[in-house]
Motif scaffolding. Structure first.
Motif, PDB file in Angstrom:
ATOM      1  N   GLY A 174       0.811  -1.214   0.000  1.00 32.77           N
ATOM      2  CA  GLY A 174       0.000   0.000   0.000  1.00 32.77           C
ATOM      3  C   GLY A 174       0.840   1.258   0.000  1.00 32.77           C
ATOM      4  O   GLY A 174       0.525   2.236  -0.695  1.00 32.77           O
ATOM      5  N   LEU A 175       1.930   1.262   0.749  1.00 35.64           N
ATOM      6  CA  LEU A 175       2.784   2.451   0.811  1.00 35.64           C
ATOM      7  C   LEU A 175       3.509   2.724  -0.501  1.00 35.64           C
ATOM      8  O   LEU A 175       3.711   3.877  -0.874  1.00 35.64           O
ATOM      9  CB  LEU A 175       3.806   2.323   1.937  1.00 35.64           C
ATOM     10  N   ILE A 176       3.906   1.679  -1.215  1.00 33.39           N
ATOM     11  CA  ILE A 176       4.679   1.920  -2.439  1.00 33.39           C
ATOM     12  C   ILE A 176       3.826   1.985  -3.704  1.00 33.39           C
ATOM     13  O   ILE A 176       4.305   2.455  -4.731  1.00 33.39           O
ATOM     14  CB  ILE A 176       5.839   0.912  -2.602  1.00 33.39           C
ATOM     15  N   THR A 177       2.550   1.546  -3.622  1.00 33.65           N
ATOM     16  CA  THR A 177       1.719   1.555  -4.838  1.00 33.65           C
ATOM     17  C   THR A 177       0.445   2.382  -4.705  1.00 33.65           C
ATOM     18  O   THR A 177      -0.392   2.351  -5.601  1.00 33.65           O
ATOM     19  CB  THR A 177       1.334   0.121  -5.254  1.00 33.65           C
ATOM     20  N   SER A 178       0.289   3.101  -3.587  1.00 35.29           N
ATOM     21  CA  SER A 178      -0.897   3.954  -3.448  1.00 35.29           C
ATOM     22  C   SER A 178      -0.522   5.250  -2.745  1.00 35.29           C
ATOM     23  O   SER A 178       0.571   5.368  -2.190  1.00 35.29           O
ATOM     24  CB  SER A 178      -2.000   3.240  -2.648  1.00 35.29           C
ATOM     25  N   THR A 179      -1.430   6.180  -2.759  1.00 37.15           N
ATOM     26  CA  THR A 179      -1.194   7.452  -2.073  1.00 37.15           C
ATOM     27  C   THR A 179      -1.790   7.449  -0.672  1.00 37.15           C
ATOM     28  O   THR A 179      -1.796   8.473   0.003  1.00 37.15           O
ATOM     29  CB  THR A 179      -1.787   8.631  -2.876  1.00 37.15           C
ATOM     30  N   LYS A 180      -2.276   6.306  -0.229  1.00 28.60           N
ATOM     31  CA  LYS A 180      -2.852   6.211   1.110  1.00 28.60           C
ATOM     32  C   LYS A 180      -1.756   6.376   2.168  1.00 28.60           C
ATOM     33  O   LYS A 180      -0.634   5.916   1.984  1.00 28.60           O
ATOM     34  CB  LYS A 180      -3.546   4.866   1.322  1.00 28.60           C
ATOM     35  N   THR A 181      -2.139   7.009   3.273  1.00 25.45           N
ATOM     36  CA  THR A 181      -1.201   7.154   4.376  1.00 25.45           C
ATOM     37  C   THR A 181      -1.091   5.832   5.119  1.00 25.45           C
ATOM     38  O   THR A 181      -1.952   4.951   4.978  1.00 25.45           O
ATOM     39  CB  THR A 181      -1.657   8.241   5.367  1.00 25.45           C
ATOM     40  N   LEU A 182      -0.077   5.726   5.956  1.00 28.56           N
ATOM     41  CA  LEU A 182       0.092   4.523   6.760  1.00 28.56           C
ATOM     42  C   LEU A 182      -1.108   4.312   7.673  1.00 28.56           C
ATOM     43  O   LEU A 182      -1.597   3.191   7.814  1.00 28.56           O
ATOM     44  CB  LEU A 182       1.391   4.598   7.570  1.00 28.56           C
ATOM     45  N   GLN A 183      -1.635   5.378   8.249  1.00 32.14           N
ATOM     46  CA  GLN A 183      -2.808   5.257   9.120  1.00 32.14           C
ATOM     47  C   GLN A 183      -4.018   4.749   8.340  1.00 32.14           C
ATOM     48  O   GLN A 183      -4.772   3.908   8.832  1.00 32.14           O
ATOM     49  CB  GLN A 183      -3.135   6.594   9.802  1.00 32.14           C
ATOM     50  N   ARG A 187      -6.031   1.139   9.007  1.00 34.34           N
ATOM     51  CA  ARG A 187      -7.489   1.037   9.200  1.00 34.34           C
ATOM     52  C   ARG A 187      -8.118   0.143   8.148  1.00 34.34           C
ATOM     53  O   ARG A 187      -9.113  -0.538   8.416  1.00 34.34           O
ATOM     54  CB  ARG A 187      -8.129   2.435   9.174  1.00 34.34           C
ATOM     55  N   ALA A 188      -7.586   0.133   6.957  1.00 33.59           N
ATOM     56  CA  ALA A 188      -8.171  -0.623   5.847  1.00 33.59           C
ATOM     57  C   ALA A 188      -7.812  -2.114   5.892  1.00 33.59           C
ATOM     58  O   ALA A 188      -8.453  -2.905   5.194  1.00 33.59           O
ATOM     59  CB  ALA A 188      -7.706  -0.038   4.513  1.00 33.59           C
ATOM     60  N   TYR A 189      -6.858  -2.496   6.686  1.00 32.65           N
ATOM     61  CA  TYR A 189      -6.367  -3.885   6.658  1.00 32.65           C
ATOM     62  C   TYR A 189      -7.468  -4.920   6.851  1.00 32.65           C
ATOM     63  O   TYR A 189      -7.568  -5.855   6.081  1.00 32.65           O
ATOM     64  CB  TYR A 189      -5.252  -4.095   7.697  1.00 32.65           C
ATOM     65  N   ASN A 190      -8.293  -4.779   7.822  1.00 32.46           N
ATOM     66  CA  ASN A 190      -9.342  -5.776   8.070  1.00 32.46           C
ATOM     67  C   ASN A 190     -10.694  -5.386   7.515  1.00 32.46           C
ATOM     68  O   ASN A 190     -11.659  -6.121   7.670  1.00 32.46           O
ATOM     69  CB  ASN A 190      -9.465  -6.052   9.575  1.00 32.46           C
ATOM     70  N   SER A 191     -10.785  -4.252   6.850  1.00 32.54           N
ATOM     71  CA  SER A 191     -12.107  -3.801   6.381  1.00 32.54           C
ATOM     72  C   SER A 191     -12.468  -4.335   5.000  1.00 32.54           C
ATOM     73  O   SER A 191     -13.562  -4.112   4.536  1.00 32.54           O
ATOM     74  CB  SER A 191     -12.163  -2.278   6.395  1.00 32.54           C
TER      75      SER A 191
END
Length: 192
Positions: A174-183, A187-191
């Motif tokens: 997610g960090l290297i292929t998206s613009t989403k923040t670590l936070q 939050r998205a991991y289990n959703s």
């Protein structure tokens, strides 16, 4: 200033011995120091780095890599190539790319050489559009986060998970292929 057109029809600045040391990024390849045994350096910097120019590129002997004046120069080497702290590297003139602090020039991927996450320039042949481009400052921030994710475990106790490696891979990807923040990623991991 000399420029050429590459296959993408984008102008590429040509670097050479008179301009490669001004605001550039480059990954040098380690070479055996015996290549330069009988040669005198073409230039020696105030910090003691030695440069040997060829028509194809430049050899550099130095004890400091990473930040070199206004440049970001890295060397791919192992311990056996180090003598008195100095490493010998070679880079083709075509391996130098412009560097600055404001443009989104850098992406992060796992280095095939070190097996660690490192930054690379968007002009390098290994760049793929799946990787997010960032400024130098934003790239450093993400690299610090990746170091914590890959080397520590304390952060994981706050995220519900059954498999630490799966969680790590989710966050890293997610960090290297998206613009989403670590936070956001945590939050998205289990959703899903």
């Amino acid at each position: 200033m000399a420029k050429i057109h590459d296959s993408k029809l984008v102008e590429k600045f040509i670097y050479h011995k008179r301009n490669f040391f001004k605001n550039t990024y480059c990954v040098f390849t380690a070479v055996d120091r015996s290549i330069l045994a009988d040669k005198k350096p073409d230039y020696t910097s105030r910090s003691g780095s030695q440069y040997y120019y060829t028509t194809a590129g430049v050899y550099r002997i130095s004890s400091h890599w990473g930040r070199a004046a206004t440049c970001k120069w890295r060397i791919q080497t192992d311990v056996s190539n180090v003598k008195n702290g100095a490493k010998v590297g070679f880079a083709k003139w075509t391996s130098f790319y412009k560097d600055n602090e404001v443009e989104k020039l850098y992406y992060i991927q796992k280095s095939r050489f070190t097996q660690k996450y490192e930054y690379f320039h968007k002009e390098e042949p290994s760049y793929a559009t799946e990787y997010i481009l960032r400024t130098a400052v934003d790239t450093k921030k993400v690299l610090r986060q990746l170091k914590v994710i890959t080397s520590e475990t304390k952060w994981a106790k706050y995220i519900p998970h059954d498999d630490l490696e799966d969680l790590r891979q989710f966050l890293i990807n997610g960090l290297i292929t998206s613009t989403k923040t670590l936070q956001e990623l945590k939050r998205a991991y289990n959703s899903d």
